[in-house]
Structure formats: C-alpha cells, structure tokens
Write a protein that holds these residues in place. Sequence first.
Motif, PDB file in Angstrom:
ATOM      1  N   SER A  55     100.794  11.101 -54.126  1.00  0.00           N
ATOM      2  CA  SER A  55     100.315  11.713 -55.359  1.00  0.00           C
ATOM      3  C   SER A  55      99.143  10.910 -55.933  1.00  0.00           C
ATOM      4  CB  SER A  55     101.461  11.800 -56.371  1.00  0.00           C
ATOM      5  OG  SER A  55     101.004  12.314 -57.589  1.00  0.00           O
ATOM      6  N   ASP A  56      99.303   9.583 -55.970  1.00  0.00           N
ATOM      7  CA  ASP A  56      98.233   8.712 -56.464  1.00  0.00           C
ATOM      8  C   ASP A  56      96.977   8.855 -55.601  1.00  0.00           C
ATOM      9  OD1 ASP A  56      99.928   7.796 -58.447  1.00  0.00           O
ATOM     10  OD2 ASP A  56     100.344   5.865 -57.463  1.00  0.00           O
ATOM     11  N   LEU A  57      97.158   8.930 -54.301  1.00  0.00           N
ATOM     12  CA  LEU A  57      96.020   9.066 -53.387  1.00  0.00           C
ATOM     13  C   LEU A  57      95.211  10.324 -53.710  1.00  0.00           C
ATOM     14  CD1 LEU A  57      94.525   7.952 -50.894  1.00  0.00           C
ATOM     15  CD2 LEU A  57      96.045   9.360 -49.503  1.00  0.00           C
ATOM     16  N   THR A  58      95.890  11.402 -54.038  1.00  0.00           N
ATOM     17  CA  THR A  58      95.205  12.649 -54.393  1.00  0.00           C
ATOM     18  C   THR A  58      94.342  12.442 -55.639  1.00  0.00           C
ATOM     19  OG1 THR A  58      96.983  13.959 -53.423  1.00  0.00           O
ATOM     20  CG2 THR A  58      95.568  15.072 -55.016  1.00  0.00           C
ATOM     21  N   VAL A  59      94.882  11.742 -56.625  1.00  0.00           N
ATOM     22  CA  VAL A  59      94.139  11.461 -57.861  1.00  0.00           C
ATOM     23  C   VAL A  59      92.940  10.565 -57.558  1.00  0.00           C
ATOM     24  CG1 VAL A  59      94.257  10.308 -60.125  1.00  0.00           C
ATOM     25  CG2 VAL A  59      96.151  11.775 -59.346  1.00  0.00           C
ATOM     26  N   TYR A  60      93.176   9.501 -56.797  1.00  0.00           N
ATOM     27  CA  TYR A  60      92.099   8.558 -56.479  1.00  0.00           C
ATOM     28  C   TYR A  60      90.961   9.262 -55.742  1.00  0.00           C
ATOM     29  CZ  TYR A  60      95.779   5.095 -57.470  1.00  0.00           C
ATOM     30  OH  TYR A  60      96.788   4.359 -58.042  1.00  0.00           O
ATOM     31  N   GLN A  61      91.311  10.091 -54.786  1.00  0.00           N
ATOM     32  CA  GLN A  61      90.294  10.809 -54.030  1.00  0.00           C
ATOM     33  C   GLN A  61      89.502  11.743 -54.958  1.00  0.00           C
ATOM     34  OE1 GLN A  61      91.687  13.110 -50.691  1.00  0.00           O
ATOM     35  NE2 GLN A  61      89.609  13.689 -50.088  1.00  0.00           N
ATOM     36  N   ILE A  69      82.620   7.367 -52.742  1.00  0.00           N
ATOM     37  CA  ILE A  69      83.606   6.496 -52.093  1.00  0.00           C
ATOM     38  C   ILE A  69      84.296   7.290 -50.991  1.00  0.00           C
ATOM     39  CG2 ILE A  69      85.697   5.110 -52.428  1.00  0.00           C
ATOM     40  CD1 ILE A  69      83.155   3.963 -53.749  1.00  0.00           C
ATOM     41  N   ARG A  70      84.293   6.731 -49.774  1.00  0.00           N
ATOM     42  CA  ARG A  70      84.829   7.445 -48.609  1.00  0.00           C
ATOM     43  C   ARG A  70      86.311   7.220 -48.379  1.00  0.00           C
ATOM     44  NH1 ARG A  70      81.619   7.690 -43.390  1.00  0.00           N
ATOM     45  NH2 ARG A  70      83.416   9.003 -43.097  1.00  0.00           N
ATOM     46  N   GLY A  71      86.866   6.129 -48.947  1.00  0.00           N
ATOM     47  CA  GLY A  71      88.277   5.871 -48.722  1.00  0.00           C
ATOM     48  C   GLY A  71      88.681   4.487 -49.189  1.00  0.00           C
ATOM     49  N   ILE A  72      89.730   3.977 -48.556  1.00  0.00           N
ATOM     50  CA  ILE A  72      90.354   2.728 -48.989  1.00  0.00           C
ATOM     51  C   ILE A  72      90.269   1.686 -47.881  1.00  0.00           C
ATOM     52  CG2 ILE A  72      92.592   1.711 -49.597  1.00  0.00           C
ATOM     53  CD1 ILE A  72      93.165   4.195 -51.207  1.00  0.00           C
ATOM     54  N   VAL A  73      90.041   0.447 -48.278  1.00  0.00           N
ATOM     55  CA  VAL A  73      90.034  -0.673 -47.339  1.00  0.00           C
ATOM     56  C   VAL A  73      91.309  -1.470 -47.557  1.00  0.00           C
ATOM     57  CG1 VAL A  73      88.682  -2.147 -48.891  1.00  0.00           C
ATOM     58  CG2 VAL A  73      88.749  -2.657 -46.440  1.00  0.00           C
ATOM     59  N   VAL A  74      91.935  -1.868 -46.448  1.00  0.00           N
ATOM     60  CA  VAL A  74      93.173  -2.644 -46.489  1.00  0.00           C
ATOM     61  C   VAL A  74      92.980  -3.876 -45.613  1.00  0.00           C
ATOM     62  CG1 VAL A  74      95.633  -2.625 -45.937  1.00  0.00           C
ATOM     63  CG2 VAL A  74      94.532  -0.534 -46.754  1.00  0.00           C
ATOM     64  N   ASP A  75      93.313  -5.052 -46.152  1.00  0.00           N
ATOM     65  CA  ASP A  75      93.259  -6.267 -45.347  1.00  0.00           C
ATOM     66  C   ASP A  75      94.497  -6.326 -44.471  1.00  0.00           C
ATOM     67  OD1 ASP A  75      90.818  -7.260 -46.300  1.00  0.00           O
ATOM     68  OD2 ASP A  75      91.790  -8.128 -48.062  1.00  0.00           O
ATOM     69  N   HIS A  83      90.675  -3.040 -42.642  1.00  0.00           N
ATOM     70  CA  HIS A  83      90.813  -1.733 -42.003  1.00  0.00           C
ATOM     71  C   HIS A  83      90.333  -0.688 -43.005  1.00  0.00           C
ATOM     72  CE1 HIS A  83      93.817  -2.772 -38.635  1.00  0.00           C
ATOM     73  NE2 HIS A  83      93.231  -3.885 -39.052  1.00  0.00           N
ATOM     74  N   TYR A  84      89.403   0.151 -42.565  1.00  0.00           N
ATOM     75  CA  TYR A  84      88.805   1.166 -43.420  1.00  0.00           C
ATOM     76  C   TYR A  84      89.444   2.510 -43.120  1.00  0.00           C
ATOM     77  CZ  TYR A  84      85.483  -2.546 -44.219  1.00  0.00           C
ATOM     78  OH  TYR A  84      84.925  -3.750 -44.555  1.00  0.00           O
ATOM     79  N   HIS A  85      90.028   3.132 -44.152  1.00  0.00           N
ATOM     80  CA  HIS A  85      90.718   4.413 -43.994  1.00  0.00           C
ATOM     81  C   HIS A  85      90.017   5.471 -44.837  1.00  0.00           C
ATOM     82  CE1 HIS A  85      94.206   2.434 -42.127  1.00  0.00           C
ATOM     83  NE2 HIS A  85      94.030   1.501 -43.030  1.00  0.00           N
ATOM     84  N   ASP A  86      89.487   6.488 -44.187  1.00  0.00           N
ATOM     85  CA  ASP A  86      88.950   7.628 -44.931  1.00  0.00           C
ATOM     86  C   ASP A  86      90.120   8.309 -45.630  1.00  0.00           C
ATOM     87  OD1 ASP A  86      86.431   7.056 -44.031  1.00  0.00           O
ATOM     88  OD2 ASP A  86      86.353   8.677 -42.561  1.00  0.00           O
ATOM     89  N   TRP A  87      89.820   9.041 -46.692  1.00  0.00           N
ATOM     90  CA  TRP A  87      90.864   9.683 -47.491  1.00  0.00           C
ATOM     91  C   TRP A  87      91.809  10.508 -46.624  1.00  0.00           C
ATOM     92  CZ3 TRP A  87      90.965   7.386 -51.899  1.00  0.00           C
ATOM     93  CH2 TRP A  87      89.802   7.027 -52.579  1.00  0.00           C
ATOM     94  N   HIS A  88      91.257  11.364 -45.774  1.00  0.00           N
ATOM     95  CA  HIS A  88      92.111  12.259 -44.976  1.00  0.00           C
ATOM     96  C   HIS A  88      92.956  11.488 -43.963  1.00  0.00           C
ATOM     97  CE1 HIS A  88      88.662  11.808 -42.279  1.00  0.00           C
ATOM     98  NE2 HIS A  88      89.478  12.162 -41.316  1.00  0.00           N
ATOM     99  N   LEU A  89      92.401  10.399 -43.419  1.00  0.00           N
ATOM    100  CA  LEU A  89      93.152   9.606 -42.451  1.00  0.00           C
ATOM    101  C   LEU A  89      94.330   8.902 -43.117  1.00  0.00           C
ATOM    102  CD1 LEU A  89      93.458   8.422 -39.596  1.00  0.00           C
ATOM    103  CD2 LEU A  89      91.900   6.605 -40.295  1.00  0.00           C
ATOM    104  N   LEU A  90      94.094   8.335 -44.280  1.00  0.00           N
ATOM    105  CA  LEU A  90      95.182   7.657 -44.989  1.00  0.00           C
ATOM    106  C   LEU A  90      96.256   8.654 -45.403  1.00  0.00           C
ATOM    107  CD1 LEU A  90      96.385   5.090 -46.077  1.00  0.00           C
ATOM    108  CD2 LEU A  90      94.972   5.345 -48.120  1.00  0.00           C
ATOM    109  N   ARG A  91      95.836   9.834 -45.877  1.00  0.00           N
ATOM    110  CA  ARG A  91      96.816  10.861 -46.258  1.00  0.00           C
ATOM    111  C   ARG A  91      97.655  11.260 -45.043  1.00  0.00           C
ATOM    112  NH1 ARG A  91      93.897  13.724 -48.767  1.00  0.00           N
ATOM    113  NH2 ARG A  91      94.612  13.189 -50.837  1.00  0.00           N
ATOM    114  N   ALA A  92      96.992  11.488 -43.907  1.00  0.00           N
ATOM    115  CA  ALA A  92      97.716  11.879 -42.696  1.00  0.00           C
ATOM    116  C   ALA A  92      98.696  10.782 -42.264  1.00  0.00           C
ATOM    117  CB  ALA A  92      96.733  12.186 -41.570  1.00  0.00           C
ATOM    118  N   SER A  93      98.288   9.533 -42.379  1.00  0.00           N
ATOM    119  CA  SER A  93      99.173   8.425 -42.003  1.00  0.00           C
ATOM    120  C   SER A  93     100.391   8.352 -42.915  1.00  0.00           C
ATOM    121  CB  SER A  93      98.416   7.092 -42.047  1.00  0.00           C
ATOM    122  OG  SER A  93      97.423   7.049 -41.061  1.00  0.00           O
ATOM    123  N   LEU A  94     100.180   8.509 -44.219  1.00  0.00           N
ATOM    124  CA  LEU A  94     101.302   8.465 -45.161  1.00  0.00           C
ATOM    125  C   LEU A  94     102.235   9.657 -44.961  1.00  0.00           C
ATOM    126  CD1 LEU A  94      99.509   7.255 -48.417  1.00  0.00           C
ATOM    127  CD2 LEU A  94     100.973   5.921 -46.889  1.00  0.00           C
TER     128      LEU A  94
END
Length: 137
Positions: A55-61, A69-75, A83-94
């Motif tokens: 739900s938060d990811l939808t708001v952030y996007q 902003i293309r997505g989220i970076v995670v160390d 690791h760079y995750h585009d919005w759709h990739l992170l959503r699909a992973s979650l």
Amino acid sequence: MPGTVRVVPHEVLPPDPFADDPNDPAREFAMLDDAETEGEPMGPDERSELLTDLSDLTVYQALLEPRGIRGIVVDCGECDQPHYHDWHLLRASLEQLLADGQMRPHEPAFDPDPALYVTWDYCKGFADGITATENAR
C-alpha cells in the motif's frame, strides 16, 4: 511448415553421469534450493506488514514517479552493493513474496542512474511531509 528441430524423448537422452552419486558436484545446489523452498509459512503479522508495504509503495510511486524518480534503492547486506528496483519490479517482488512466501531471483536494473532512485526512508519522509503540508492547510 514443420520445424527442423526434432523433439527428443526424455528416455533416449544419455543418463546423468552423477545419478545417485553422493559426490555429485551439483548436489550442494539442489540442497540449497530445497532449503530455500522449505521456509516457514508467513505469519499474520508478516502478511499484514507486507500488505502495508504494498500500500505504501503505491503511495510513494504516485508521489515520486511524476517527479522523475524511477524506484527504490536498497543496500544489500549480502554483497554490500546497492540494488536498484524500479517501481513495477519491487511491486512484483513483494506480490510474489505475498503469494509464494519467497522472492525469486531477478535481473538487476541495467545501468541505473543512482540519482533517479531513493531509499524507502526517503519515500516515507517525503510522503509524511506531503501529508503534513496538506493537513496544515
């Protein structure tokens, strides 16, 4: 027009040279795969947290994608690399984690521009700032 490649039945393929060999070099990989699939089922608290993250990811996007902003970076703690995750990739992973209880490996972003990715904490702070501004009006 029929293809030129013939289908080869499994039974005519050569036998596995390491079949039933306790010293099979690929045995370790198979054991790792089995261990990963035997994880504990997701508890209700974990499931709730994951649904909140989606739900938060939808708001952030919605807030950040229009700003470029293309997505989220995670160390990554395993490889010490971002690791760079585009919005759709992170959503699909979650969503896959929610459905299967695990995330499958995926291709990393190709040649990402670090300036176009932000951390989860940045997203949260940005959303909180927008909310506070809207509530102050």
